[in-house]
Structure formats: structure tokens, C-alpha cells
Design a protein around this motif. Structure first.
Motif, short mmCIF file in Angstrom:
data_model
loop_
_atom_site.label_atom_id
_atom_site.label_comp_id
_atom_site.label_asym_id
_atom_site.label_seq_id
_atom_site.Cartn_x
_atom_site.Cartn_y
_atom_site.Cartn_z
N VAL A 1 45.63 69.15 -43.30
CA VAL A 1 46.15 68.94 -41.95
C VAL A 1 47.57 68.39 -42.08
CG1 VAL A 1 45.86 67.65 -39.81
CG2 VAL A 1 43.84 68.51 -41.04
N ASP A 2 48.51 69.00 -41.39
CA ASP A 2 49.91 68.61 -41.53
C ASP A 2 50.64 68.86 -40.21
OD1 ASP A 2 52.27 67.71 -42.67
OD2 ASP A 2 52.08 68.94 -44.46
N THR A 3 51.94 68.63 -40.20
CA THR A 3 52.74 68.75 -38.98
C THR A 3 54.03 69.52 -39.27
OG1 THR A 3 51.90 66.65 -38.14
CG2 THR A 3 53.95 67.46 -37.17
N VAL A 4 54.38 70.41 -38.36
CA VAL A 4 55.71 71.02 -38.37
C VAL A 4 56.61 70.05 -37.60
CG1 VAL A 4 57.14 72.97 -37.65
CG2 VAL A 4 54.79 73.36 -38.44
N PRO A 5 57.60 69.45 -38.26
CA PRO A 5 58.39 68.39 -37.60
C PRO A 5 59.17 68.88 -36.39
CG PRO A 5 58.73 68.40 -39.97
CD PRO A 5 58.00 69.66 -39.65
N ILE B 1 42.22 84.81 -39.11
CA ILE B 1 40.80 85.10 -38.89
C ILE B 1 39.97 83.83 -39.04
CG2 ILE B 1 38.81 86.32 -39.84
CD1 ILE B 1 40.70 88.08 -38.21
N GLU B 2 40.28 83.01 -40.04
CA GLU B 2 39.54 81.77 -40.27
C GLU B 2 39.73 80.81 -39.11
OE1 GLU B 2 36.82 79.65 -41.71
OE2 GLU B 2 37.46 81.34 -42.97
N ILE B 3 40.95 80.73 -38.59
CA ILE B 3 41.24 79.82 -37.48
C ILE B 3 40.56 80.29 -36.20
CG2 ILE B 3 43.09 79.01 -35.97
CD1 ILE B 3 44.81 78.92 -38.60
N LEU B 4 40.62 81.58 -35.92
CA LEU B 4 39.91 82.10 -34.74
C LEU B 4 38.44 81.76 -34.83
CD1 LEU B 4 41.49 85.68 -34.30
CD2 LEU B 4 41.89 83.66 -32.88
N ALA C 1 40.32 72.01 -36.79
CA ALA C 1 41.24 72.03 -37.93
C ALA C 1 40.74 71.13 -39.05
CB ALA C 1 42.64 71.61 -37.48
N GLU C 2 40.23 69.97 -38.68
CA GLU C 2 39.72 69.05 -39.69
C GLU C 2 38.51 69.64 -40.41
OE1 GLU C 2 38.98 65.45 -37.63
OE2 GLU C 2 41.11 65.01 -37.25
N ALA C 3 37.70 70.41 -39.70
CA ALA C 3 36.53 71.04 -40.32
C ALA C 3 36.96 72.10 -41.33
CB ALA C 3 35.63 71.66 -39.24
N ILE C 4 38.00 72.85 -41.00
CA ILE C 4 38.52 73.86 -41.94
C ILE C 4 39.02 73.17 -43.20
CG2 ILE C 4 40.34 75.56 -42.33
CD1 ILE C 4 40.16 76.32 -39.39
N ALA C 5 39.79 72.10 -43.04
CA ALA C 5 40.35 71.38 -44.20
C ALA C 5 39.23 70.77 -45.05
CB ALA C 5 41.31 70.30 -43.71
N GLU C 6 38.16 70.34 -44.40
CA GLU C 6 37.05 69.75 -45.14
C GLU C 6 36.25 70.81 -45.88
OE1 GLU C 6 33.07 66.99 -44.31
OE2 GLU C 6 34.67 67.12 -42.80
N GLU C 7 36.09 71.99 -45.25
CA GLU C 7 35.31 73.07 -45.87
C GLU C 7 36.05 73.71 -47.03
OE1 GLU C 7 33.10 77.29 -44.62
OE2 GLU C 7 34.16 76.10 -43.11
N LEU D 1 47.74 73.42 -39.82
CA LEU D 1 47.17 73.41 -41.16
C LEU D 1 48.20 73.97 -42.15
CD1 LEU D 1 43.61 74.77 -40.35
CD2 LEU D 1 44.14 72.46 -41.15
N ALA D 2 48.10 73.54 -43.40
CA ALA D 2 49.02 74.01 -44.43
C ALA D 2 48.24 74.42 -45.68
CB ALA D 2 50.04 72.93 -44.78
#
Length: 334
Positions: free
Chosen positions: A246-250, A169-172, A234-240, A263-264
């Protein structure tokens, strides 16, 4: 080391045949609310439950037997996920549970999805476990290359009692969408995977440690993509919200899937302040003994990331007094 189910059966058999012996051993049960059987919480919960259990009649630890808490039978129980586990702890259904760091904070403060509810001020942490990643899986032919492409698609947000649902929901919202903009479904990862294979679903969200069992199985049965959750949104979510990163699935976490930004959040093991301090101390001590280390390393792939060095990372609620005593002793020894 016996499987958890055999531990449980063995303990119950001891009760039935030798009730006086079982009572003398102060037999106790301790439940761990986990998640869906196709995700990471459930198998990892089984490994930890096995490690901290030491039913009456077990062989001594130094003879290859149980190295857990004497007289304890821990039980890993499937659930709908983080929010369900919080509710289970509050109601007494679960003695403890695995919970995302964001959900633990929101429950403790009565914010986010818990707005309007009484804050869960008795919620306490035992340990931080590992980072878990928000994964958006889509059918390869569904033409979904970003979160915005979900508009009008058939999308599972996971069950409403899960942390995955809250994250979805947050990402949408961050990408200018809501539940009304998609054909919404509420499925755990295993049935969502089946729906992808059947052509009844276009995409689904799951917050879980990679590699997730249900997705591993899905990659062998249907062509899929892992959709990035990246960019300014994504960066805004991590900042809020400080509990997101912010991360990566290898690459090749799943067969044929490229490295994917997302995001993680952190997975944590939590309980109630009402649980006996000495019991939680012994459980925490058992979690970090050498035998448990061996079980974690050969169990689920995320087990190797469950370490004493990171046991306090990202915890934004109070530690249980029993766990706090153990970590204080560790620091003193160092």
C-alpha cells in the motif's frame, strides 16, 4: 554520451566499414524488452541501454566516451509490457526485459496468469529497479470516485500482454467486479489518453512509475482525476500477495492532482539463465558504475530511485549467476 540510436548506427557503420575491427572487438547485441512508449519502462530502458553500451570506435570512458561493456550494443525495444517481455525472453526474442515483481514470480512458479504453463524456471534477475504504482486515471466528468464506480463505464485495462492488465483484473476482483461489469478496452497509456481526450473512454489503468509521460501530457489536455485504490480491499490484496504494498502517489506528481492512495509493485530487470555469466556480470557492473549513475539521475524522474542500495529489494526469483557474482564482490568490498 550519444543517444542510443546513434550508438546503434555508429556500431553498424563500424561493422560495414571495418568488419575485421568489429570482429576483433567481439561485437555483441543485447536487447531489453520494455513497454509502451508513453510509460516509464521505455525511456528508462533507453537510458540503461545507452549506459551499458560501448560500441567499437567509441571514445574511452575517461575521455567522456562510453563507459559500458566493450563491444556491446544494447537496444531498448518497446513491447506490450511485463508478460510480453517474459514471453520474449522465453522465446529468445529478447535477451532481457523489465518485468513487474509479481509477474516475475508468477512466471517462475507457473502460477497466477501463467497457471497451466510450464514454469519459467530459467528466469533470472539482474536487479530490482524502482517501485511502480497502479494508477487509475479517469475523466473528471465521468463520476468515478472509487473502483466500484467503474461498473458500466468504458475502461481500458491495458493490453493483455502487460502487467497492468493483470493488476487491473486483480483490483476489479477485489472490489467485486470483473471484465464483464465494464465496457472493456485494451489500450496502452498513450492511445488510452487520446481516447479520454476524444471522449471515447472513461478511465484506464496503468502500472508505471510516476510521473508517467502519457499522464503528464494528458493533464495538459483534459481534466482528469487519479482514482484511489484504497481501503480494506487494497489492504487485502497486499496481505494476500506479498509483492504488493500500500503506497501513495504524492500530490502534484501530476499538475493539479492530490495525493492518492494506491498499490505498488516493484520493477525488475530480468534475463535468462542461458545468457553468458561473464556478459551479465559486465552488464551489472556497468549498470552500477559512476557514469551510469549520472545518466540515471538526469534521465527519467524514476532514474533517481534506481540505486545499488535497493538492487536486491523484493526479488523473489534467483539472481543470474553473473549478477550474483557482482553483488557478492560488492559485499566483500564493504
Amino acid at each position: 554520451m550519444l543517444p542510443l540510436t546513434q550508438h546503434l548506427v555508429g556500431g553498424l557503420l563500424a561493422l560495414a566499414l571495418f568488419p575485421g575491427f568489429a570482429a576483433a572487438q567481439d561485437l555483441r547485441f543485447f536487447s531489453i524488452g520494455t513497454g509502451g512508449t508513453g510509460a516509464t519502462y521505455y525511456p528508462l530502458g533507453g537510458a540503461i541501454a545507452n549506459a551499458i553500451s560501448n560500441p567499437p570506435g567509441s571514445r574511452p570512458c575517461d575521455e567522456g566516451g562510453s563507459c559500458g561493456v566493450p563491444g556491446l550494443i544494447a537496444i531498448s525495444q518497446s513491447s506490450r509490457g511485463s508478460i510480453d517481455n517474459i514471453d520474449g525472453i522465453k522465446s529468445g526474442l529478447f535477451n532481457s526485459g523489465f518485468v513487474q515483481s509479481d509477474v516475475a514470480y508468477w512466471a517462475y512458479t507457473g502460477t497466477g496468469p501463467f497457471t497451466g504453463q510450464t514454469p519459467a524456471e530459467d528466469l533470472r534477475a539482474i536487479a530490482a529497479l524502482y517501485p511502480e504504482h497502479i494508477q487509475l486515471i479517469a475523466r473528471k466528468d465521468a463520476d468515478i470516485g472509487s473502483v466500484r464506480d467503474l461498473r458500466g463505464k468504458r475502461v481500458s485495462l491495458d493490453e493483455r500482454g502487460s502487467g497492468s492488465y493483470v493488476n487491473a483484473i486483480e483490483i476489479l476482483r477485489a472490489y467485486g467486479l470483473s471484465e464483464t461489469d465494464v465496457d472493456v478496452h485494451f489500450l496502452k497509456s498513450a492511445p488510452a489518453s487520446d481516447a479520454i481526450i476524444a471522449g471515447d473512454l472513461d478511465a484506464f489503468f496503468i502500472t508505471s512509475g510516476y510521473p508517467t509521460n502519457a499522464i503528464i501530457e494528458l493533464t495538459s489536455r483534459a481534466p482528469i482525476t487519479l482514482v484511489p485504490i484504497d481501503g480494506a480491499e487494497a489492504e487485502a490484496i497486499a496481505e494476500e500477495f506479498g509483492f504488493y504494498s500500500v503506497d501513495t502517489v504524492p500530490a502534484e506528481s501530476y499538475s493539479g492532482i492530490y495525493a492518492t492512495e494506491t498499490l505498488a509493485v516493484g520493477a525488475q530487470w530480468v534475463t535468462s539463465a542461458a545468457v553468458d555469466d561473464d556478459l551479465v556480470y559486465e552488464i551489472t557492473k556497468a549498470l552500477w558504475n559512476d557514469q551510469t549513475r549520472k545518466l540515471l539521475d538526469v534521465g527519467h524522474a524514476k532514474g533517481t530511485m534506481v540505486t545499488l542500495e535497493t538492487a536486491l529489494d523484493g526479488i523473489a526469483i534467483p539472481l543470474h549467476l553473473g549478477a550474483e557474482r557482482f553483488y557478492r564482490e560488492v559485499r566483500t568490498r564493504e
